[in-house]
Design an enzyme around this catalytic site. Structure first.
Site, PDB file in Angstrom:
ATOM      1  N   LYS A  26      44.387  41.877  52.518  1.00  0.00           N
ATOM      2  CA  LYS A  26      44.776  41.459  51.163  1.00  0.00           C
ATOM      3  C   LYS A  26      46.280  41.558  50.920  1.00  0.00           C
ATOM      4  O   LYS A  26      46.717  41.995  49.846  1.00  0.00           O
ATOM      5  CB  LYS A  26      44.025  42.277  50.100  1.00  0.00           C
ATOM      6  CG  LYS A  26      42.520  42.087  50.121  1.00  0.00           C
ATOM      7  CD  LYS A  26      41.875  42.874  48.990  1.00  0.00           C
ATOM      8  CE  LYS A  26      40.359  42.742  49.014  1.00  0.00           C
ATOM      9  NZ  LYS A  26      39.709  43.533  47.972  1.00  0.00           N
TER      10      LYS A  26
ATOM     11  N   LYS B 276      32.305  39.960  41.741  1.00  0.00           N
ATOM     12  CA  LYS B 276      33.216  39.601  42.830  1.00  0.00           C
ATOM     13  C   LYS B 276      34.555  40.311  42.646  1.00  0.00           C
ATOM     14  O   LYS B 276      34.986  40.597  41.534  1.00  0.00           O
ATOM     15  CB  LYS B 276      33.431  38.084  42.866  1.00  0.00           C
ATOM     16  CG  LYS B 276      32.151  37.283  43.111  1.00  0.00           C
ATOM     17  CD  LYS B 276      31.591  37.519  44.505  1.00  0.00           C
ATOM     18  CE  LYS B 276      30.328  36.711  44.743  1.00  0.00           C
ATOM     19  NZ  LYS B 276      29.151  37.231  44.031  1.00  0.00           N
ATOM     20  N   ASP B 277      35.218  40.561  43.766  1.00  0.00           N
ATOM     21  CA  ASP B 277      36.469  41.311  43.801  1.00  0.00           C
ATOM     22  C   ASP B 277      37.543  40.660  42.930  1.00  0.00           C
ATOM     23  O   ASP B 277      37.706  39.443  42.920  1.00  0.00           O
ATOM     24  CB  ASP B 277      36.953  41.392  45.252  1.00  0.00           C
ATOM     25  CG  ASP B 277      37.922  42.532  45.475  1.00  0.00           C
ATOM     26  OD1 ASP B 277      38.708  42.829  44.554  1.00  0.00           O
ATOM     27  OD2 ASP B 277      37.900  43.124  46.556  1.00  0.00           O
ATOM     28  N   ARG B 278      38.276  41.478  42.220  1.00  0.00           N
ATOM     29  CA  ARG B 278      39.396  40.972  41.428  1.00  0.00           C
ATOM     30  C   ARG B 278      40.548  40.552  42.325  1.00  0.00           C
ATOM     31  O   ARG B 278      41.166  39.509  42.106  1.00  0.00           O
ATOM     32  CB  ARG B 278      39.862  42.042  40.444  1.00  0.00           C
ATOM     33  CG  ARG B 278      41.031  41.582  39.582  1.00  0.00           C
ATOM     34  CD  ARG B 278      41.563  42.723  38.741  1.00  0.00           C
ATOM     35  NE  ARG B 278      42.623  42.255  37.860  1.00  0.00           N
ATOM     36  CZ  ARG B 278      43.390  43.051  37.121  1.00  0.00           C
ATOM     37  NH1 ARG B 278      43.201  44.352  37.180  1.00  0.00           N
ATOM     38  NH2 ARG B 278      44.318  42.563  36.352  1.00  0.00           N
ATOM     39  N   HIS B 279      40.842  41.365  43.325  1.00  0.00           N
ATOM     40  CA  HIS B 279      41.997  41.105  44.185  1.00  0.00           C
ATOM     41  C   HIS B 279      41.586  40.211  45.348  1.00  0.00           C
ATOM     42  O   HIS B 279      41.636  40.604  46.516  1.00  0.00           O
ATOM     43  CB  HIS B 279      42.587  42.424  44.681  1.00  0.00           C
ATOM     44  CG  HIS B 279      43.021  43.317  43.558  1.00  0.00           C
ATOM     45  ND1 HIS B 279      44.106  43.043  42.756  1.00  0.00           N
ATOM     46  CD2 HIS B 279      42.488  44.467  43.070  1.00  0.00           C
ATOM     47  CE1 HIS B 279      44.232  43.988  41.848  1.00  0.00           C
ATOM     48  NE2 HIS B 279      43.261  44.863  42.015  1.00  0.00           N
TER      49      HIS B 279
END
EC number: 5.4.99.27
Length: 363
Positions: free
Chosen positions: A19, A77-80
């Site tokens: 990320k 779902k993932d924010r990042h």
């Protein structure tokens, strides 16, 4: 509380960054069915970056002019990350205009509508079939041949199906507060708040990981015993193992069948065989006060695969002439499974979004 669970294939020696950019972590929700094009529910397929799922659901309700409880989604779902997922809007006799949805957010947040379809049934939690991931790891350092070997090993043998660190909160806070909450016991019959449900889920997941970690050490995580409950890897179908014969051993070796572990609840012992029951009790012996308190919450019976075998896994290793390599890996996982549990067996990664975890998600 322990959160250092055992590796199936030893701790990776190759390092890399996860990320570095939002687009390096792509997730696409796969419903497993097509909206039928009619009915009182509007299904909206949305791509988002830098936005929390629950926060987006509340914004959708505001934009459309409906109550927040009229907006549902199947999974968080993932924010990042760059994610695509379905939202369901309960709107009668109208077609919501979401053409200006981006105006409800500010840079670097990004939201856009991919598809908008009607459906006759409400989208409920856990209704989707799987999630497809495309992940880029940067600054990959170490023995790349060893990494290639690991990738092939994971593709064939799978990994322990641990709950990922996301379940346990920032710095494990869900475990800290959850332990106090569970040991205190249920104070009333009122419905639990969302935060309390998170705490309860975190403690239950921790018990699962603790038991699974010991079974990784003794090899039971990918081995069937007489009396076990087994499940097909990519289906919800389960069955009781009466006798482990040659064909069943072959199915286990091929990764198509794996044992399940029962989640802690009243009568959880009936959800596995006697041998695995004894091993689980040994694993949780030092935490029986927590287990007993958890059972008192009258949780529903549930279970979870001990082994996670990725679907359609493929990768490309970009070996640069100078500097570090990059790894692009693609795979699909059944709902409820964590990509981070796969990645931790693959590479010793540093999450470059970690410094953002203390931001206020729901402003």
């Amino acid at each position: 509380m322990n959160t250092e669970w055992r590796y199936a294939w030893s701790k990776p020696i190759v390092t890399g960054d996860l990320k570095t950019h939002v687009q390096d972590f792509y997730v696409e929700e796969q419903l497993g069915f097509e909206p039928d094009g009619k009915g009182e529910f509007c299904f909206v397929f949305i791509e988002k970056e830098g936005v929390n799922t629950d926060f987006l659901a509340k914004r959708l309700a505001q934009i459309v002019g409906i109550a927040p409880n009229k907006v549902t989604y199947s999974g968080v779902k993932d924010r990042h990350a760059c994610t695509r997922q379905w939202f369901c809007l309960h709107v009668l006799n109208q077609e919501p205009d979401l053409s200006t949805i981006q105006e409800a957010f500010r840079e670097p947040e990004s939201v856009r509508v991919i598809a908008q379809l009607r459906h006759s049934k409400k989208l409920r939690t856990g209704a989707h079939l799987a999630n497809r991931f495309v992940i880029r790891l940067r600054d990959v350092n170490g023995d790349l041949d060893e990494l290639e070997g690991r990738l092939n090993l994971i593709k064939q043998g799978g990994v322990p199906n641990y709950y990922g660190p996301q379940r346990f909160g920032i710095n494990g806070n869900n475990l800290h507060y959850g332990k106090d909450f569970v040991l205190k016991g249920r104070q009333s019959r009122r419905k639990l708040s969302k935060t309390e449900s998170f705490w309860l889920s975190a403690i239950r997941s921790w018990c699962f990981n603790e038991a699974l970690s010991d079974q990784v050490e003794n090899g039971m995580w990918m081995r069937l015993c007489d009396g076990d409950i087994a499940q097909f890897q990519h289906k919800d179908e389960q069955f009781r193992v009466k006798e482990v014969g040659a064909l069943m051993h072959l199915s286990v070796m091929r990764g198509s069948i794996s044992p399940v572990l029962p989640m802690i609840s009243e009568g959880w012992e009936a959800g596995t065989g006697h041998q695995r029951e004894r091993v689980m009790k040994d694993s949780l012996a030092e935490s029986m006060d927590l287990v007993d308190a958890l059972i008192a919450f009258d949780l529903s019976r549930d279970s979870r695969l001990a082994r996670l075998v990725p679907m359609n896994m493929a990768w490309e290793l970009l070996r640069e002439k100078e500097g570090n390599a990059q790894l692009i890996v693609e795979f699909s996982l059944p709902k409820g499974c964590f990509a981070t549990s796969l990645l931790r067996e693959m590479i010793d990664y540093t999450d470059k979004s970690a410094e953002k975890y203390h931001e206020n998600i729901d402003r």
